[in-house]
Design a protein around this motif. Structure first.
Motif, PDB file in Angstrom:
ATOM      1  N   ALA A  62      82.747 -40.000  11.578  1.00  0.00           N
ATOM      2  CA  ALA A  62      83.214 -38.745  10.992  1.00  0.00           C
ATOM      3  C   ALA A  62      82.015 -38.054  10.347  1.00  0.00           C
ATOM      4  CB  ALA A  62      84.304 -39.020   9.952  1.00  0.00           C
ATOM      5  N   VAL A  63      81.769 -36.797  10.759  1.00  0.00           N
ATOM      6  CA  VAL A  63      80.558 -36.095  10.331  1.00  0.00           C
ATOM      7  C   VAL A  63      80.892 -34.668   9.927  1.00  0.00           C
ATOM      8  CG1 VAL A  63      79.133 -37.462  11.904  1.00  0.00           C
ATOM      9  CG2 VAL A  63      80.050 -35.255  12.668  1.00  0.00           C
ATOM     10  N   GLN A  64      79.921 -34.019   9.340  1.00  0.00           N
ATOM     11  CA  GLN A  64      79.929 -32.570   9.217  1.00  0.00           C
ATOM     12  C   GLN A  64      79.205 -32.036  10.447  1.00  0.00           C
ATOM     13  OE1 GLN A  64      78.380 -31.298   5.420  1.00  0.00           O
ATOM     14  NE2 GLN A  64      80.122 -32.168   4.292  1.00  0.00           N
ATOM     15  N   ALA A  65      79.917 -31.237  11.263  1.00  0.00           N
ATOM     16  CA  ALA A  65      79.367 -30.797  12.541  1.00  0.00           C
ATOM     17  C   ALA A  65      78.000 -30.140  12.388  1.00  0.00           C
ATOM     18  CB  ALA A  65      80.347 -29.838  13.223  1.00  0.00           C
ATOM     19  N   ALA A  66      77.779 -29.454  11.269  1.00  0.00           N
ATOM     20  CA  ALA A  66      76.495 -28.772  11.063  1.00  0.00           C
ATOM     21  C   ALA A  66      75.330 -29.751  11.068  1.00  0.00           C
ATOM     22  CB  ALA A  66      76.537 -27.988   9.754  1.00  0.00           C
ATOM     23  N   ASP A  67      75.568 -31.020  10.676  1.00  0.00           N
ATOM     24  CA  ASP A  67      74.502 -32.022  10.664  1.00  0.00           C
ATOM     25  C   ASP A  67      74.040 -32.394  12.065  1.00  0.00           C
ATOM     26  OD1 ASP A  67      74.198 -32.290   7.962  1.00  0.00           O
ATOM     27  OD2 ASP A  67      75.493 -34.052   7.770  1.00  0.00           O
ATOM     28  N   THR A  68      74.863 -32.122  13.097  1.00  0.00           N
ATOM     29  CA  THR A  68      74.578 -32.646  14.436  1.00  0.00           C
ATOM     30  C   THR A  68      74.057 -31.597  15.404  1.00  0.00           C
ATOM     31  OG1 THR A  68      76.805 -32.219  15.316  1.00  0.00           O
ATOM     32  CG2 THR A  68      76.480 -34.271  14.080  1.00  0.00           C
ATOM     33  N   VAL A  69      73.859 -30.371  14.942  1.00  0.00           N
ATOM     34  CA  VAL A  69      73.527 -29.258  15.844  1.00  0.00           C
ATOM     35  C   VAL A  69      72.291 -29.550  16.680  1.00  0.00           C
ATOM     36  CG1 VAL A  69      72.798 -26.851  15.928  1.00  0.00           C
ATOM     37  CG2 VAL A  69      74.660 -27.542  14.400  1.00  0.00           C
ATOM     38  N   THR A  70      71.296 -30.189  16.128  1.00  0.00           N
ATOM     39  CA  THR A  70      70.021 -30.391  16.846  1.00  0.00           C
ATOM     40  C   THR A  70      69.935 -31.747  17.552  1.00  0.00           C
ATOM     41  OG1 THR A  70      68.963 -31.323  14.876  1.00  0.00           O
ATOM     42  CG2 THR A  70      68.840 -28.931  15.181  1.00  0.00           C
ATOM     43  N   ALA A  71      71.018 -32.525  17.508  1.00  0.00           N
ATOM     44  CA  ALA A  71      70.955 -33.887  18.039  1.00  0.00           C
ATOM     45  C   ALA A  71      70.814 -33.907  19.558  1.00  0.00           C
ATOM     46  CB  ALA A  71      72.211 -34.650  17.634  1.00  0.00           C
ATOM     47  N   THR A  72      69.892 -34.726  20.067  1.00  0.00           N
ATOM     48  CA  THR A  72      69.725 -34.953  21.507  1.00  0.00           C
ATOM     49  C   THR A  72      69.424 -36.430  21.724  1.00  0.00           C
ATOM     50  OG1 THR A  72      67.332 -34.583  21.497  1.00  0.00           O
ATOM     51  CG2 THR A  72      68.766 -32.635  21.809  1.00  0.00           C
ATOM     52  N   GLN A  73      69.418 -36.832  22.991  1.00  0.00           N
ATOM     53  CA  GLN A  73      69.062 -38.213  23.314  1.00  0.00           C
ATOM     54  C   GLN A  73      67.641 -38.530  22.863  1.00  0.00           C
ATOM     55  OE1 GLN A  73      70.571 -40.805  24.952  1.00  0.00           O
ATOM     56  NE2 GLN A  73      72.532 -39.882  25.533  1.00  0.00           N
ATOM     57  N   ASP A  74      66.735 -37.558  23.054  1.00  0.00           N
ATOM     58  CA  ASP A  74      65.326 -37.808  22.729  1.00  0.00           C
ATOM     59  C   ASP A  74      65.034 -37.648  21.248  1.00  0.00           C
ATOM     60  OD1 ASP A  74      64.775 -38.253  25.411  1.00  0.00           O
ATOM     61  OD2 ASP A  74      64.355 -36.131  25.812  1.00  0.00           O
ATOM     62  N   ALA A 101      72.335 -43.264  14.694  1.00  0.00           N
ATOM     63  CA  ALA A 101      71.679 -42.142  15.370  1.00  0.00           C
ATOM     64  C   ALA A 101      72.724 -41.372  16.167  1.00  0.00           C
ATOM     65  CB  ALA A 101      70.596 -42.648  16.300  1.00  0.00           C
ATOM     66  N   ILE A 102      72.832 -40.073  15.913  1.00  0.00           N
ATOM     67  CA  ILE A 102      73.746 -39.194  16.656  1.00  0.00           C
ATOM     68  C   ILE A 102      72.963 -38.607  17.824  1.00  0.00           C
ATOM     69  CG2 ILE A 102      75.306 -37.230  16.504  1.00  0.00           C
ATOM     70  CD1 ILE A 102      76.087 -39.581  14.707  1.00  0.00           C
ATOM     71  N   LEU A 103      73.465 -38.832  19.063  1.00  0.00           N
ATOM     72  CA  LEU A 103      72.708 -38.483  20.257  1.00  0.00           C
ATOM     73  C   LEU A 103      73.122 -37.167  20.895  1.00  0.00           C
ATOM     74  CD1 LEU A 103      72.738 -42.017  21.942  1.00  0.00           C
ATOM     75  CD2 LEU A 103      71.089 -41.086  20.298  1.00  0.00           C
ATOM     76  N   ALA A 104      74.181 -36.511  20.368  1.00  0.00           N
ATOM     77  CA  ALA A 104      74.644 -35.239  20.942  1.00  0.00           C
ATOM     78  C   ALA A 104      75.342 -34.454  19.850  1.00  0.00           C
ATOM     79  CB  ALA A 104      75.586 -35.488  22.107  1.00  0.00           C
ATOM     80  N   PRO A 105      75.280 -33.129  19.903  1.00  0.00           N
ATOM     81  CA  PRO A 105      75.945 -32.322  18.882  1.00  0.00           C
ATOM     82  C   PRO A 105      77.459 -32.417  19.009  1.00  0.00           C
ATOM     83  CG  PRO A 105      75.063 -30.922  20.600  1.00  0.00           C
ATOM     84  CD  PRO A 105      74.561 -32.297  20.889  1.00  0.00           C
ATOM     85  N   ALA A 106      78.159 -32.283  17.904  1.00  0.00           N
ATOM     86  CA  ALA A 106      79.626 -32.280  17.878  1.00  0.00           C
ATOM     87  C   ALA A 106      80.107 -30.917  17.411  1.00  0.00           C
ATOM     88  CB  ALA A 106      80.135 -33.363  16.940  1.00  0.00           C
ATOM     89  N   ARG A 107      81.091 -30.370  18.123  1.00  0.00           N
ATOM     90  CA  ARG A 107      81.673 -29.097  17.670  1.00  0.00           C
ATOM     91  C   ARG A 107      82.710 -29.378  16.590  1.00  0.00           C
ATOM     92  NH1 ARG A 107      86.663 -28.797  19.746  1.00  0.00           N
ATOM     93  NH2 ARG A 107      87.117 -29.979  21.662  1.00  0.00           N
ATOM     94  N   SER A 108      82.914 -28.414  15.736  1.00  0.00           N
ATOM     95  CA  SER A 108      83.906 -28.564  14.672  1.00  0.00           C
ATOM     96  C   SER A 108      85.287 -28.788  15.279  1.00  0.00           C
ATOM     97  CB  SER A 108      83.921 -27.314  13.791  1.00  0.00           C
ATOM     98  OG  SER A 108      84.888 -27.437  12.763  1.00  0.00           O
ATOM     99  N   GLY A 109      86.007 -29.790  14.812  1.00  0.00           N
ATOM    100  CA  GLY A 109      87.343 -30.120  15.306  1.00  0.00           C
ATOM    101  C   GLY A 109      87.363 -31.192  16.368  1.00  0.00           C
ATOM    102  N   ALA A 110      86.190 -31.543  16.906  1.00  0.00           N
ATOM    103  CA  ALA A 110      86.147 -32.542  17.979  1.00  0.00           C
ATOM    104  C   ALA A 110      86.591 -33.903  17.456  1.00  0.00           C
ATOM    105  CB  ALA A 110      84.744 -32.638  18.547  1.00  0.00           C
ATOM    106  N   GLY A 111      87.379 -34.626  18.266  1.00  0.00           N
ATOM    107  CA  GLY A 111      87.782 -35.985  17.920  1.00  0.00           C
ATOM    108  C   GLY A 111      88.804 -36.073  16.811  1.00  0.00           C
ATOM    109  N   ILE A 112      89.504 -34.950  16.505  1.00  0.00           N
ATOM    110  CA  ILE A 112      90.443 -34.924  15.379  1.00  0.00           C
ATOM    111  C   ILE A 112      91.833 -34.528  15.876  1.00  0.00           C
ATOM    112  CG2 ILE A 112      91.024 -33.823  13.174  1.00  0.00           C
ATOM    113  CD1 ILE A 112      88.040 -33.314  12.788  1.00  0.00           C
TER     114      ILE A 112
END
Length: 415
Positions: free
Chosen positions: A55-67, A131-142
């Motif tokens: 469970a995250v704040q989506a704003a924290d994941t905006v830049t997340a990528t595999q690399d 480590a978060i490997l991909a961005p999450a949109r708000s509401g995802a997984g809820i």
């Protein structure tokens, strides 16, 4: 003779009503609901997670990528049935299991497949990092509170025939009992001096009894509670005694045999002696004779349905006349079974004008055109049960009409 539709209407109009009962949900499958069921709380009752993850704040994941993953501090784990003791803040996360309440402050859940824990991780322990490997949109997984059922919503309407999924719905809104029309207690009484029930050797003029097990099974499939009343002789006094005894325990009594045009048909004679008799010659082939009466039982009226004794006639009259009456008494808005416009693969019918509609026993299949196709079973006489046993539908052929191969025909699935 009277038309089948008129016979059905006459019988349904005479059927006594049964009182609704509250049944445990687990015992209410295939029963009809009497009143609307209204939800007293939302389903789900709280925002919860639809995946295992973080469970995250989506704003924290905006830049997340595999690399270039985003690393978040883990506050701990929340299982289904437990609650996070503090909110998610920027840079932090709770590991959550499917169905767990969404921690305050979180607006998305990153599924575990899109994360990576560092070597030696304790899989969600406080103080760990993920480590978060991909961005999450708000509401995802809820799954939001009330996304399935809202408070005050009618979840099941009166008249609904309960199926297994409906029982799950009732459980989800906290219902432990439901008001339904109960299953009818239906006694089966077969008549005939010629019937042998012990499987023993037949004497001249005797036959093995075959209708009782068939009718008991048909009643189970009709969602009734069958009661075996045995086999009665053709003695009127014996038959009347058996019927009076059965009236104390049954809502309906189904008899087989003794309702035709013969001078000594006992069921007709007994019903005339005991009360109200309706004797009909229905314009169908097979199963022309049918009798019914409503008798004054010790606590409530009891319906007696008199089916003909020939095995196939007994089967067809149950399906076309008796079953709709039983369904009507158990609250079904549509007491008659479904019909399908099928294609005849072989010729159906006979060039005989006797004023009756024929109901031929047929086998059905789904053709490559997506439509139902039917062909007749071998042996269509009213005593040929072994041939009819393989049939799964009845094909309606009007009087003095032959349905040619390739033509449309109306069919009624059996049971």
């Amino acid at each position: 003779m009277i038309e089948l539709a008129d016979a059905r209407r006459t019988l349904l109009a005479a059927c006594p009503s049964i009182a609704p009962v509250a049944l445990p949900v687990a015992r209410a499958d295939r029963c009809v609901i009497v009143a609307d069921v209204v939800a007293t709380h939302a389903v789900p009752p709280f925002d919860n997670t639809s995946v295992d993850g973080y469970a995250v704040q989506a704003a924290d994941t905006v830049t997340a990528t595999q690399d270039q993953p985003v690393h978040l501090d883990v506050l701990g784990s929340v299982l289904a049935g437990s609650v996070a003791d503090r909110p998610v803040e920027p840079g932090r996360t709770w590991k959550v299991m499917t169905g767990a309440p969404l921690p305050a402050g979180a607006d998305a859940v990153v599924m575990v497949e899109r994360t990576s824990a560092r070597a030696g991780s304790q899989l969600g322990a406080a103080g760990d990092q993920v480590a978060i490997l991909a961005p999450a949109r708000s509401g995802a997984g809820i799954r939001r509170a009330g996304s399935d059922v809202r408070t005050g919503e009618t979840v099941l309407a009166a008249g609904t025939v309960l199926r297994p999924a409906h029982l799950g719905v009732l459980g989800s809104v906290g219902a432990r009992e439901v008001l339904v029309y109960r299953r009818l207690r239906v006694g089966v009484l077969v008549t005939g001096d010629e019937l042998v029930t012990d499987g023993g050797e037949l004497r001249p003029g005797q036959i093995h009894e075959s209708n009782r097990a068939m009718l008991m099974a048909l009643l189970v499939r009709a969602n009734c509670e069958p009661m075996d009343l045995g086999v009665a002789s053709d003695d009127v006094a014996d038959l009347e005694q058996r019927l009076r005894h059965a009236m104390a325990a049954c809502d309906v009594i189904v008899t087989s045999g003794g309702v035709s045009m013969g001078d000594s048909d006992p069921v007709k004679a007994v019903l005339e002696r005991m009360g109200r008799l309706n004797w009909m010659q229905v314009a169908i082939r097979p199963a022309k004779p049918f009798a019914f009466g409503v008798l004054d039982g010790p606590s409530a009226p009891v319906l007696v349905l008199g089916l003909p004794g020939n095995p196939v006639s007994s089967l067809v009259s149950f399906e076309l006349i008796a079953r709709p009456a039983l369904r009507h008494m158990m609250g079904h808005v549509e007491p008659y079974g479904p019909s399908v416009l099928a294609i005849a693969d072989e010729q159906l019918g006979r060039p005989l004008a006797d004023g009756r509609t024929a109901f031929l026993r047929v086998l059905s299949r789904i053709g490559p055109d997506g439509r139902v196709h039917v062909r007749p079973v071998t042996g269509q006489d009213s005593h040929q049960l072994s041939a009819s046993a393989s049939a799964d539908a009845l094909a309606e052929v009007p009087d003095d009409r032959t349905v040619q191969a390739g033509e449309d025909v109306l069919v009624y699935p059996l049971s």
